[in-house]
Scaffold this motif. Sequence first.
Motif, PDB file in Angstrom:
ATOM      1  N   ILE A 130      44.209  38.956  39.080  1.00 16.85           N
ATOM      2  CA  ILE A 130      43.282  38.351  39.820  1.00 16.85           C
ATOM      3  C   ILE A 130      42.589  37.495  39.125  1.00 16.85           C
ATOM      4  O   ILE A 130      41.900  36.448  39.539  1.00 16.85           O
ATOM      5  CB  ILE A 130      42.624  39.398  41.037  1.00 16.85           C
ATOM      6  N   TYR A 131      42.015  38.093  38.044  1.00 15.74           N
ATOM      7  CA  TYR A 131      40.820  37.228  37.300  1.00 15.74           C
ATOM      8  C   TYR A 131      41.358  36.073  36.666  1.00 15.74           C
ATOM      9  O   TYR A 131      40.663  35.160  36.505  1.00 15.74           O
ATOM     10  CB  TYR A 131      40.315  38.371  36.145  1.00 15.74           C
ATOM     11  N   ASP A 132      42.545  36.104  36.316  1.00 15.27           N
ATOM     12  CA  ASP A 132      43.400  35.168  35.655  1.00 15.27           C
ATOM     13  C   ASP A 132      43.509  33.981  36.621  1.00 15.27           C
ATOM     14  O   ASP A 132      43.187  32.588  36.487  1.00 15.27           O
ATOM     15  CB  ASP A 132      44.724  35.374  35.061  1.00 15.27           C
ATOM     16  N   VAL A 133      43.866  34.403  37.770  1.00 14.16           N
ATOM     17  CA  VAL A 133      43.923  33.441  39.057  1.00 14.16           C
ATOM     18  C   VAL A 133      42.588  32.831  39.343  1.00 14.16           C
ATOM     19  O   VAL A 133      42.523  31.255  39.659  1.00 14.16           O
ATOM     20  CB  VAL A 133      44.639  34.131  40.315  1.00 14.16           C
ATOM     21  N   TYR A 134      41.634  33.545  39.593  1.00 13.62           N
ATOM     22  CA  TYR A 134      40.201  33.067  39.729  1.00 13.62           C
ATOM     23  C   TYR A 134      39.978  32.310  38.656  1.00 13.62           C
ATOM     24  O   TYR A 134      39.185  31.085  39.229  1.00 13.62           O
ATOM     25  CB  TYR A 134      39.412  34.417  39.703  1.00 13.62           C
ATOM     26  N   ARG A 135      40.152  32.522  37.417  1.00 16.85           N
ATOM     27  CA  ARG A 135      39.542  31.570  36.491  1.00 16.85           C
ATOM     28  C   ARG A 135      40.437  30.252  36.517  1.00 16.85           C
ATOM     29  O   ARG A 135      39.807  29.085  36.332  1.00 16.85           O
ATOM     30  CB  ARG A 135      39.840  31.987  35.192  1.00 16.85           C
ATOM     31  N   ARG A 136      41.809  30.148  36.437  1.00 15.99           N
ATOM     32  CA  ARG A 136      42.573  28.948  36.796  1.00 15.99           C
ATOM     33  C   ARG A 136      42.234  28.144  38.119  1.00 15.99           C
ATOM     34  O   ARG A 136      41.959  26.851  37.874  1.00 15.99           O
ATOM     35  CB  ARG A 136      44.217  29.221  36.880  1.00 15.99           C
ATOM     36  N   VAL A 137      41.917  28.556  39.166  1.00 15.82           N
ATOM     37  CA  VAL A 137      41.634  28.004  40.407  1.00 15.82           C
ATOM     38  C   VAL A 137      40.205  27.375  40.213  1.00 15.82           C
ATOM     39  O   VAL A 137      39.962  26.186  40.303  1.00 15.82           O
ATOM     40  CB  VAL A 137      41.877  28.829  41.525  1.00 15.82           C
ATOM     41  N   SER A 138      39.198  28.231  39.580  1.00 17.79           N
ATOM     42  CA  SER A 138      38.051  27.832  39.508  1.00 17.79           C
ATOM     43  C   SER A 138      37.784  26.486  38.685  1.00 17.79           C
ATOM     44  O   SER A 138      37.116  25.591  38.806  1.00 17.79           O
ATOM     45  CB  SER A 138      37.118  28.756  39.181  1.00 17.79           C
ATOM     46  N   ASP A 139      38.576  26.579  37.582  1.00 20.72           N
ATOM     47  CA  ASP A 139      38.725  25.537  36.466  1.00 20.72           C
ATOM     48  C   ASP A 139      39.035  24.174  37.119  1.00 20.72           C
ATOM     49  O   ASP A 139      38.645  23.273  36.810  1.00 20.72           O
ATOM     50  CB  ASP A 139      39.407  25.998  35.491  1.00 20.72           C
ATOM     51  N   ALA A 140      40.257  24.465  37.862  1.00 23.65           N
ATOM     52  CA  ALA A 140      40.531  23.290  38.520  1.00 23.65           C
ATOM     53  C   ALA A 140      39.996  22.480  39.602  1.00 23.65           C
ATOM     54  O   ALA A 140      39.524  21.242  39.726  1.00 23.65           O
ATOM     55  CB  ALA A 140      42.072  23.513  39.170  1.00 23.65           C
ATOM     56  N   VAL A 141      39.222  23.462  40.428  1.00 22.34           N
ATOM     57  CA  VAL A 141      38.261  23.044  41.489  1.00 22.34           C
ATOM     58  C   VAL A 141      37.160  22.358  40.728  1.00 22.34           C
ATOM     59  O   VAL A 141      36.639  21.145  41.109  1.00 22.34           O
ATOM     60  CB  VAL A 141      37.844  24.063  42.427  1.00 22.34           C
ATOM     61  N   ASP A 142      36.439  22.894  39.643  1.00 23.13           N
ATOM     62  CA  ASP A 142      35.346  22.272  38.911  1.00 23.13           C
ATOM     63  C   ASP A 142      35.645  21.002  38.401  1.00 23.13           C
ATOM     64  O   ASP A 142      34.740  19.948  38.369  1.00 23.13           O
ATOM     65  CB  ASP A 142      35.010  23.224  37.751  1.00 23.13           C
TER      66      ASP A 142
END
Length: 293
Positions: A130-142
């Motif tokens: 879940i932490y990997d997914v959170y980081r990947r999605v957050s980076d793309a959104v940012d």
Amino acid sequence: MAKGYGKRMGDRKEGRRLRGLNASAALLPYVMRRRSDACNSYDDTLEVTEIEQWLLQKRAEGSRGLNLTHLMVAAYVRTVSMRPGVNRFVSGSRVFARSGIQVVLRIPRGMDSDAPWTSIKVSCSPTDTIYDVYRRVSDAVDEVQAGTGESAYDRLAASVARLPRGALRFLFFLLRWLDYHDWLPQSLLDASPYHGSLSICDTGSLGIEPVTHHIYDFGNLPVYLSFGAKHRRYEYDREGQLVERHFVDYRITSDERIADGSTCADALKCMKYFLKNPQLLEQPPETVEDDIN
């Protein structure tokens, strides 16, 4: 690709051809030629009372923006690691096992409440937590919201949208023909929100219930998931006390041609299990299953 698998003639950029399908499954892309002909829809409700507490705890621990969208994506990714049959796609009238996991998300372009929406594409691995997914999605959104507010697809669409109608019709005829033969350039596949594993939309952020979303005939994206606004119900617990519980409805539209009903039903139950037990997503899976040959 599966372990020990070398690319063979007939495979595509996005994945390998499944040559071990039974005859009826191999014929389905000819029986149902269009993805819109092969749509199945599934509605369900998820209790989020305990999930909300888990999310609050994780935010307090440092994952400040963690939300239900991240959890939905992470549960799907973990399901693919165990039930890879749901990560297939149909292109060129054949069924393929996708090499990676590409998730398309609808997000606002900016921080304002009236900001227009766009699509981003996030690549995940079956071993992601879940932490990997959170980081990947957050980076793309940012990346989108900190820049021009445009995704790669927005820039691509803007470059062709002003063409005359005749030119646009020919362009999309050509794109479909190239896609059928696996001749689309990788840069187009990377930008396209119509090519991927799953598209997900939080309609609850708009204050409405989930929509039964169509899946596109263009491209090869086989699954669309939308989830709606949280609602409350009062129920009696085991001690006979009336308690407030929170629920979220979600709807899934999928391409029937990618897997049989038993495989899809098993995957849906698997995904809901991980949604209801998000702590299991904090660690990577012990094993990752390969699809059939």
